[in-house]
Design a protein around this motif. Structure first.
Motif, PDB file in Angstrom:
ATOM      1  N   LYS A   1       0.848  -1.194   0.000  1.00 23.01           N
ATOM      2  CA  LYS A   1       0.000   0.000   0.000  1.00 23.01           C
ATOM      3  C   LYS A   1       0.883   1.242   0.000  1.00 23.01           C
ATOM      4  CE  LYS A   1      -0.699   0.307   5.048  1.00 23.01           C
ATOM      5  NZ  LYS A   1      -1.726   0.405   6.119  1.00 23.01           N
ATOM      6  N   VAL A   2       0.379   2.271  -0.658  1.00 25.07           N
ATOM      7  CA  VAL A   2       1.087   3.545  -0.746  1.00 25.07           C
ATOM      8  C   VAL A   2       0.312   4.582   0.050  1.00 25.07           C
ATOM      9  CG1 VAL A   2       1.926   5.364  -2.268  1.00 25.07           C
ATOM     10  CG2 VAL A   2       2.006   2.974  -3.012  1.00 25.07           C
TER      11      VAL A   2
ATOM     12  N   ASP B   1      -4.395   9.947   2.329  1.00 23.90           N
ATOM     13  CA  ASP B   1      -5.048   8.968   1.467  1.00 23.90           C
ATOM     14  C   ASP B   1      -4.161   7.738   1.372  1.00 23.90           C
ATOM     15  OD1 ASP B   1      -6.926   7.807  -0.125  1.00 23.90           O
ATOM     16  OD2 ASP B   1      -6.699   9.196  -1.819  1.00 23.90           O
ATOM     17  N   THR B   2      -4.749   6.614   0.946  1.00 17.85           N
ATOM     18  CA  THR B   2      -4.005   5.357   0.816  1.00 17.85           C
ATOM     19  C   THR B   2      -4.390   4.674  -0.490  1.00 17.85           C
ATOM     20  OG1 THR B   2      -3.950   5.050   3.223  1.00 17.85           O
ATOM     21  CG2 THR B   2      -3.524   3.125   1.864  1.00 17.85           C
ATOM     22  N   VAL B   3      -3.381   4.146  -1.190  1.00 20.43           N
ATOM     23  CA  VAL B   3      -3.612   3.401  -2.425  1.00 20.43           C
ATOM     24  C   VAL B   3      -3.221   1.949  -2.169  1.00 20.43           C
ATOM     25  CG1 VAL B   3      -3.044   3.176  -4.862  1.00 20.43           C
ATOM     26  CG2 VAL B   3      -3.051   5.447  -3.798  1.00 20.43           C
ATOM     27  N   ASP B   4      -4.210   1.037  -2.218  1.00 21.60           N
ATOM     28  CA  ASP B   4      -3.945  -0.390  -2.017  1.00 21.60           C
ATOM     29  C   ASP B   4      -3.594  -1.033  -3.353  1.00 21.60           C
ATOM     30  OD1 ASP B   4      -4.418  -0.607   0.793  1.00 21.60           O
ATOM     31  OD2 ASP B   4      -6.561  -0.338   0.401  1.00 21.60           O
TER      32      ASP B   4
ATOM     33  N   VAL C   1       4.460   0.882   1.994  1.00 20.63           N
ATOM     34  CA  VAL C   1       4.476  -0.151   3.030  1.00 20.63           C
ATOM     35  C   VAL C   1       4.241  -1.493   2.343  1.00 20.63           C
ATOM     36  CG1 VAL C   1       3.436  -0.997   5.159  1.00 20.63           C
ATOM     37  CG2 VAL C   1       3.562   1.476   4.732  1.00 20.63           C
ATOM     38  N   ALA C   2       5.263  -2.359   2.373  1.00 19.40           N
ATOM     39  CA  ALA C   2       5.178  -3.654   1.696  1.00 19.40           C
ATOM     40  C   ALA C   2       5.434  -4.776   2.706  1.00 19.40           C
ATOM     41  CB  ALA C   2       6.188  -3.724   0.559  1.00 19.40           C
ATOM     42  N   LYS C   3       4.649  -5.848   2.589  1.00 15.46           N
ATOM     43  CA  LYS C   3       4.791  -6.969   3.517  1.00 15.46           C
ATOM     44  C   LYS C   3       4.735  -8.306   2.780  1.00 15.46           C
ATOM     45  CE  LYS C   3       2.811  -4.706   7.610  1.00 15.46           C
ATOM     46  NZ  LYS C   3       1.772  -4.783   8.662  1.00 15.46           N
TER      47      LYS C   3
ATOM     48  N   GLY D   1       5.036   0.580 -10.422  1.00 17.87           N
ATOM     49  CA  GLY D   1       4.507   1.938 -10.466  1.00 17.87           C
ATOM     50  C   GLY D   1       3.096   2.012  -9.898  1.00 17.87           C
ATOM     51  N   PHE D   2       2.655   3.243  -9.651  1.00 16.65           N
ATOM     52  CA  PHE D   2       1.276   3.451  -9.195  1.00 16.65           C
ATOM     53  C   PHE D   2       0.814   4.824  -9.643  1.00 16.65           C
ATOM     54  CE2 PHE D   2       3.727   5.449  -5.846  1.00 16.65           C
ATOM     55  CZ  PHE D   2       2.974   6.557  -5.487  1.00 16.65           C
ATOM     56  N   GLU D   3      -0.497   5.005  -9.612  1.00 25.44           N
ATOM     57  CA  GLU D   3      -1.108   6.281  -9.966  1.00 25.44           C
ATOM     58  C   GLU D   3      -2.113   6.657  -8.891  1.00 25.44           C
ATOM     59  OE1 GLU D   3      -4.184   7.030 -13.300  1.00 25.44           O
ATOM     60  OE2 GLU D   3      -2.239   7.482 -14.242  1.00 25.44           O
ATOM     61  N   TRP D   4      -2.124   7.922  -8.552  1.00 20.55           N
ATOM     62  CA  TRP D   4      -3.039   8.406  -7.510  1.00 20.55           C
ATOM     63  C   TRP D   4      -3.860   9.565  -8.061  1.00 20.55           C
ATOM     64  CZ3 TRP D   4      -2.451  13.141  -4.391  1.00 20.55           C
ATOM     65  CH2 TRP D   4      -3.425  13.246  -3.376  1.00 20.55           C
ATOM     66  N   ALA D   5      -5.172   9.444  -7.943  1.00 18.81           N
ATOM     67  CA  ALA D   5      -6.080  10.502  -8.372  1.00 18.81           C
ATOM     68  C   ALA D   5      -6.344  11.435  -7.192  1.00 18.81           C
ATOM     69  CB  ALA D   5      -7.385   9.906  -8.884  1.00 18.81           C
ATOM     70  N   VAL D   6      -6.110  12.704  -7.383  1.00 21.32           N
ATOM     71  CA  VAL D   6      -6.269  13.682  -6.313  1.00 21.32           C
ATOM     72  C   VAL D   6      -7.743  13.917  -6.036  1.00 21.32           C
ATOM     73  CG1 VAL D   6      -5.719  16.025  -5.567  1.00 21.32           C
ATOM     74  CG2 VAL D   6      -4.134  14.787  -7.045  1.00 21.32           C
TER      75      VAL D   6
END
Length: 217
Positions: free
Chosen positions: A126-127, A138-141, A170-172, A151-156
């Motif tokens: 999760k980011v 905010d959190t991106v799962d 955070v990676a597990k 990579g990841f993308e986050w919408a504001v």
């Protein structure tokens, strides 16, 4: 008596002199070494003269030194050519986006794109999007992710501020937390070639060595 051309004769003599001077400079170290060796042989103890092994060893040393000098000259020449090629390639990066280590978020048209590197595969990633004060807003799962670059993308969200945002990954794997290196995007404004390395002038990270760039888009 055969005639001679004083002009051509003088030119030839001058060129011969220059050639001799250049060769003398190049072989100066070798000449000094051989003179020392001859002097040593002339003044050696007649009751305990140098044997063939000693002479061979001395000659091997001069061959080694000469070889190293030539190798250093070749490497220096190759390094210069590689640096010039790198500088030309760097100039083509102006105006392009690059990926490098960092956790700043750049929002373009309501979206932010960034990435991260995982040391090993993760069952859950999760980011967390952080405010300038470090608060999670905010959190991106992302679920399970492979080792390596991701990579990841986050919408504001509507109405949210986009100034000074950062992110945390955070990676597990099971209960164990994995190492995740954040990767951010930046834009190349200029290229500099001071010293013996290529440097990029980035919009947000300033002067950055070319070797720190992970990817180019």
């Amino acid at each position: 008596m055969a005639s001679t051309d004083p002009i051509n004769g003088s030119s030839a003599a001058a060129l011969a002199g220059l050639s001799g001077t250049s060769a003398a400079k190049k072989d100066d170290g070798t000449d000094r070494f051989l003179k020392l060796l001859v002097t040593q042989m002339r003044n050696q103890d007649p009751l305990n003269p140098m044997d063939n092994a000693q002479v061979t060893s001395q000659l091997a040393q001069i061959n080694t030194v000469t070889g190293i000098e030539r190798l250093n000259e070749s490497i220096k020449s190759m390094s210069g050519q590689m640096f010039q090629s790198q500088a030309l390639q760097g100039a083509s990066l102006i105006g392009r986006d690059v990926l490098l280590e960092g956790n700043r978020l750049v929002v373009v048209e309501g979206k932010a794109t960034a990435g991260f590197e995982l040391a090993s595969a993760a069952d859950e990633v999760k980011v967390e999007i952080l405010s300038p004060a470090g608060r999670v807003i905010d959190t991106v799962d992302l679920g399970a992710q492979n080792a390596g670059r991701n990579g990841f993308e986050w919408a504001v969200p509507a109405g949210a501020s986009t100034d000074g945002l950062t992110f945390r990954v955070v990676a597990k794997s099971g209960a164990a937390e994995l190492t995740a290196t954040p990767l951010m995007t930046d834009r190349v404004n200029a290229v500099s070639t001071g010293g013996d390395s290529l440097k990029l002038e980035l919009a947000r990270n300033g002067t950055t060595p070319y070797g720190l760039i992970k990817a180019i888009s």
